[in-house]
Design a protein around this motif. Sequence first.
Motif, mmCIF file in Angstrom:
data_model
loop_
_atom_site.group_PDB
_atom_site.id
_atom_site.type_symbol
_atom_site.label_atom_id
_atom_site.label_comp_id
_atom_site.label_asym_id
_atom_site.label_seq_id
_atom_site.Cartn_x
_atom_site.Cartn_y
_atom_site.Cartn_z
ATOM 1 N N THR A 443 -13.382 -1.306 -27.767
ATOM 2 C CA THR A 443 -14.196 -0.641 -26.748
ATOM 3 C C THR A 443 -13.919 -1.226 -25.364
ATOM 4 O OG1 THR A 443 -15.931 -0.237 -28.379
ATOM 5 C CG2 THR A 443 -16.550 -0.078 -26.058
ATOM 6 N N LEU A 444 -13.773 -2.542 -25.297
ATOM 7 C CA LEU A 444 -13.494 -3.179 -24.015
ATOM 8 C C LEU A 444 -12.157 -2.710 -23.455
ATOM 9 C CD1 LEU A 444 -14.667 -6.836 -24.767
ATOM 10 C CD2 LEU A 444 -15.721 -5.256 -23.154
ATOM 11 N N ILE A 445 -11.133 -2.626 -24.303
ATOM 12 C CA ILE A 445 -9.796 -2.226 -23.853
ATOM 13 C C ILE A 445 -9.765 -0.760 -23.445
ATOM 14 C CG2 ILE A 445 -7.403 -1.930 -24.570
ATOM 15 C CD1 ILE A 445 -7.736 -4.415 -26.309
ATOM 16 N N ASN A 446 -10.412 0.094 -24.232
ATOM 17 C CA ASN A 446 -10.324 1.538 -23.987
ATOM 18 C C ASN A 446 -11.253 2.012 -22.869
ATOM 19 O OD1 ASN A 446 -8.432 1.837 -26.051
ATOM 20 N ND2 ASN A 446 -10.039 2.081 -27.602
ATOM 21 N N SER A 447 -12.423 1.394 -22.726
ATOM 22 C CA SER A 447 -13.421 1.928 -21.806
ATOM 23 C C SER A 447 -13.670 1.067 -20.577
ATOM 24 C CB SER A 447 -14.761 2.115 -22.543
ATOM 25 O OG SER A 447 -14.597 2.968 -23.656
ATOM 26 N N HIS A 448 -13.248 -0.200 -20.591
ATOM 27 C CA HIS A 448 -13.587 -1.088 -19.482
ATOM 28 C C HIS A 448 -12.366 -1.760 -18.860
ATOM 29 C CE1 HIS A 448 -17.933 -0.861 -20.292
ATOM 30 N NE2 HIS A 448 -17.591 -0.837 -21.572
ATOM 31 N N SER A 449 -11.190 -1.249 -19.160
ATOM 32 C CA SER A 449 -9.993 -1.869 -18.591
ATOM 33 C C SER A 449 -9.417 -0.999 -17.480
ATOM 34 C CB SER A 449 -8.936 -2.093 -19.681
ATOM 35 O OG SER A 449 -8.477 -0.858 -20.194
ATOM 36 N N ARG A 450 -8.815 -1.660 -16.500
ATOM 37 C CA ARG A 450 -8.113 -0.995 -15.404
ATOM 38 C C ARG A 450 -6.774 -1.700 -15.228
ATOM 39 N NH1 ARG A 450 -11.439 -1.295 -10.145
ATOM 40 N NH2 ARG A 450 -11.406 -3.502 -10.699
ATOM 41 N N ASN A 451 -5.734 -0.935 -14.948
ATOM 42 C CA ASN A 451 -4.420 -1.544 -14.789
ATOM 43 C C ASN A 451 -3.594 -0.754 -13.778
ATOM 44 O OD1 ASN A 451 -3.242 0.682 -16.454
ATOM 45 N ND2 ASN A 451 -4.378 -0.367 -18.083
ATOM 46 N N GLY A 452 -2.550 -1.401 -13.305
ATOM 47 C CA GLY A 452 -1.687 -0.744 -12.334
ATOM 48 C C GLY A 452 -0.638 -1.694 -11.802
ATOM 49 N N VAL A 453 0.207 -1.133 -10.918
ATOM 50 C CA VAL A 453 1.275 -1.900 -10.285
ATOM 51 C C VAL A 453 1.198 -1.647 -8.779
ATOM 52 C CG1 VAL A 453 3.749 -2.349 -10.154
ATOM 53 C CG2 VAL A 453 2.734 -1.653 -12.338
ATOM 54 N N LYS A 454 1.315 -2.722 -8.004
ATOM 55 C CA LYS A 454 1.259 -2.604 -6.556
ATOM 56 C C LYS A 454 2.525 -3.203 -5.954
ATOM 57 C CE LYS A 454 -1.545 -3.999 -2.557
ATOM 58 N NZ LYS A 454 -2.731 -4.784 -2.135
ATOM 59 N N HIS A 455 3.189 -2.414 -5.093
ATOM 60 C CA HIS A 455 4.397 -2.875 -4.409
ATOM 61 C C HIS A 455 4.076 -3.051 -2.928
ATOM 62 C CE1 HIS A 455 6.670 -1.810 -8.006
ATOM 63 N NE2 HIS A 455 6.098 -0.610 -7.970
ATOM 64 N N ASN A 473 5.327 -9.783 18.692
ATOM 65 C CA ASN A 473 5.486 -9.775 17.225
ATOM 66 C C ASN A 473 5.204 -8.379 16.677
ATOM 67 O OD1 ASN A 473 5.913 -12.700 16.741
ATOM 68 N ND2 ASN A 473 3.834 -12.858 17.555
ATOM 69 N N PRO A 474 6.202 -7.539 16.494
ATOM 70 C CA PRO A 474 5.997 -6.238 15.848
ATOM 71 C C PRO A 474 6.231 -6.343 14.340
ATOM 72 C CG PRO A 474 8.179 -6.319 16.826
ATOM 73 C CD PRO A 474 7.544 -7.661 17.092
ATOM 74 N N SER A 475 5.604 -5.444 13.575
ATOM 75 C CA SER A 475 5.792 -5.444 12.114
ATOM 76 C C SER A 475 5.447 -4.078 11.547
ATOM 77 C CB SER A 475 4.925 -6.512 11.455
ATOM 78 O OG SER A 475 3.546 -6.239 11.628
ATOM 79 N N VAL A 476 6.020 -3.809 10.384
ATOM 80 C CA VAL A 476 5.734 -2.594 9.609
ATOM 81 C C VAL A 476 5.361 -3.036 8.199
ATOM 82 C CG1 VAL A 476 6.629 -0.410 8.742
ATOM 83 C CG2 VAL A 476 7.383 -1.254 10.972
ATOM 84 N N ASN A 477 4.243 -2.517 7.682
ATOM 85 C CA ASN A 477 3.773 -2.876 6.342
ATOM 86 C C ASN A 477 3.667 -1.619 5.493
ATOM 87 O OD1 ASN A 477 2.903 -5.870 6.771
ATOM 88 N ND2 ASN A 477 2.013 -4.759 8.506
ATOM 89 N N MET A 478 4.182 -1.708 4.270
ATOM 90 C CA MET A 478 4.174 -0.571 3.345
ATOM 91 C C MET A 478 3.587 -0.998 2.006
ATOM 92 S SD MET A 478 7.998 0.675 4.370
ATOM 93 C CE MET A 478 8.409 -1.016 4.803
ATOM 94 N N VAL A 479 2.762 -0.131 1.445
ATOM 95 C CA VAL A 479 2.116 -0.387 0.152
ATOM 96 C C VAL A 479 2.255 0.850 -0.712
ATOM 97 C CG1 VAL A 479 -0.038 -0.952 -1.029
ATOM 98 C CG2 VAL A 479 0.443 -1.974 1.200
#
Length: 839
Positions: A443-455, A473-479
């Motif tokens: 139940t914990l794995i199926n109903s209370h879990s969240r997952n993902g990948v962030k670049h 100092n200029p910069s560009v940030n991408m997510v």
Amino acid sequence: MYTVFGYYGYAQGDTNTLKVREDTTVSKVDTIDQKGFDLESEVNYKAIDSIAFEPDNQLIFLYGKAVVTYEGQTIKAEFMQIDMKNNKVMARGKTDSTGKVIEKVNYTDGENSIDASSLEVDIKSKKGKIKEVFTSDGEMYVHMEEAKKHPNEVHLRNGKFTTCSNEKPHYHFRMRKAIVIPDDKIVTGPVYMVVGKIPTPLALPFGYFPNKKGKVRGILIPQYGDSPTYGFFLQNGGYYLPIGKKMDMQFLGDVYSRGSWALKNITRYKLRYRFNGNVNLSFSQFRTGEKEFPDFQKSNEFFIRWTHNQDPKSRPGSRFTANVNFGTQTNFQNNFNTYAQDYLSSSFQSNVSYTRTWLGTPFSLSTNLRHNQNRLAKTITVTAPELTLNVNRFFPLGVLTKNKVSPGVFARGLANIGVTMSSNMRNDVSAGDSLYSFSNINTLINSHSRNGVKHNAAVSTSMKLFGQRFTFNPSVNMVERWYFQSLNKTYIGSELQTDTLHGFTRNFEYSYNASLTTRIFGMYSGKKSSGPRLRHILTPSINFAYRPNFDFTEQVQVDSAGTFVSYSPFDLGVFGRPSTGESGTIGISLVNSLELKKRSLQDTITGFVKIPIIENFQVNANYDLVKDSLNLSNIQFSARNTFFKVLNIVYSSVLDPYYYENGVITREYYWNKGKGLGRVTLNNLAVNYTFKAKARKPKEKPKELTADEEEELESIKKNNNAYVDFDVPLTISAGYNLNFNRVFQGTLDTVLMTQSIGLRGDIGITRKMKLGYNTNYDFVAKKLSYTELSLYYDLHCWEFSTTVIPFGPRKSYVITLNVKASILQDLRLQRRRSWVDLD
């Protein structure tokens, strides 16, 4: 100094006594015959005053700091007689005019050493008689009136055994007969304990005292005390078990007179230059009230603590660490045997991590298992696993200025372009603590879990402009985020239904940032050029940030009237969702510092000393160019300063620039109403005072420490808050906090205020007694919160402490009386608490 080397054999020749002149060093005695003397090795002897021979009786007399060595045996005494015929040495210590021995005889055999007023020993068989003997082995000290020495043991009569290093010990075990086996044990006949000169009723028909060097198994004496809730108790009593040289264990238990109990196992391990750690497992059952009454409660508690540290030099580029704190949510509320910092903590965190760095490359990989346990919210979040791949900053265009003597501004800016990247994969399981059980894993794995990948990827550079006065100092940030779960909301019939869809989804966002910074210096001095000067440093900064609108929201009907609301399919995302709405802000930041600079004879390098008046005073505000209204953000002020290195003051304030009418914000600025710069919504003042008196100079020169004692001293330095230093007569730590919040409750403008002061430290009543205190007072509630008083008494070889909690749910007292380790005697330190909680 006379030096004579004697060889096996016996002397022949003139019957007159042979005396060696003061200006002579004799390396060989020609009259010694090697036939009759049955020693197998060379005997070396020397004396400061004189050496005399009696050839007929085959005797040698040594006067003045005499030394005899033979096969690992060394005898040092003021006077010695060597009987070459019987292989015996008789030694006597130095006495004063009253006949009192002021310098004893020292006999050393390998690592074992004995001090005595006199001795007679057969240097071949290592047997002999000794009077008024004192010997030590590790932390064990034995005093004997008379003893017989055998090759591997000593038999004594009328002796004292103690762990006190004083010549007249503060306590000892009196014994009539005993056998001392070095680096093994002491076995006695009837024995009783004496404190000072007073015999105690503590007596045994026989005694067995282990005196092995290093760690020795044995019984741990418990602490005792009383609690109104749990009754009289004994805490932390048990058994100590060393396992080799790299590991040891403690098996501890607590017993309470009203039925509560606890068990603990504490394991420490260490492999030098590799890793070290400890594991603390505890289980307890606490009972309150009586079984026959409705207020009776019984709770079972457990807690696991594991700390593991790896030496950074053991495996370059690879490191494993662990810090685990996990157990029942009410463990430190119900468990009486806890420390204040655990009882007052609202959450516990754990992290087990492994990091791999590829040397010579910008790549690194880390894996983590995390745990967060909130005691107040009664929630547990477990992150398992988390994997992060990092690419450290690299400069792809650095070759543009590699061989150039003075590259231009544009070329330097291109060469300074740095790129950083990272990818983070994470799976979280978050739920109430009542749902965590082995039977509920699915139940914990199926109903209370969240997952993902962030670049993440960032490109930035830095360049100097306008004659090197400004930094740009200029910069560009991408997510970019990858998810495998998303929300879907639909309105069916008269109900709004929310479903979790499984499948791959993605979202992304990016932003542009640039800042321009410079520093402005101002100096004010009096009429005298050599007088003090005020220096003001102003660091202004202008920032620009632009973020396009990344609107991934969807519309859904919520009622029969046709009302629609927005929601994001990524609201479940473990890394959040993209920011909505376009934003283009200009930010202004002003950082000020003010210091007094004056001449100082103590500074021989610059000749000046700087005295900070204001270390940091900062103002921040942002204006959003894209918004159609309420463009100006709150104005934030913060200041920080330290006075005389002991008083630290931190202040922060927030002003809302807009005017409110009946609790509703308007578009009109506050200053247009003539009421000031803005409406104060937050004021916070924190004042901390720390004072530590200068340490007293030790009366005696500290002894040289062994390698193990040096290692323990390093542990003490890392955990100095766990020890009482009697050489420091006074420590004071006081903190004052004032917090002012202004909010609207409906249409009512309300001020919420908290104000408290905390005191902690210790006071040296005498050179051997200290009073510790820890308390807090809440001015709003008008009462003292958690308060603890402790008394520490250094008894040289003993330590005594008592801790009193005068009121509250933990109202109690605890008394501790135990023997100190020699390292703490030498450093005049005393533990505030058990060593198991130091890391």
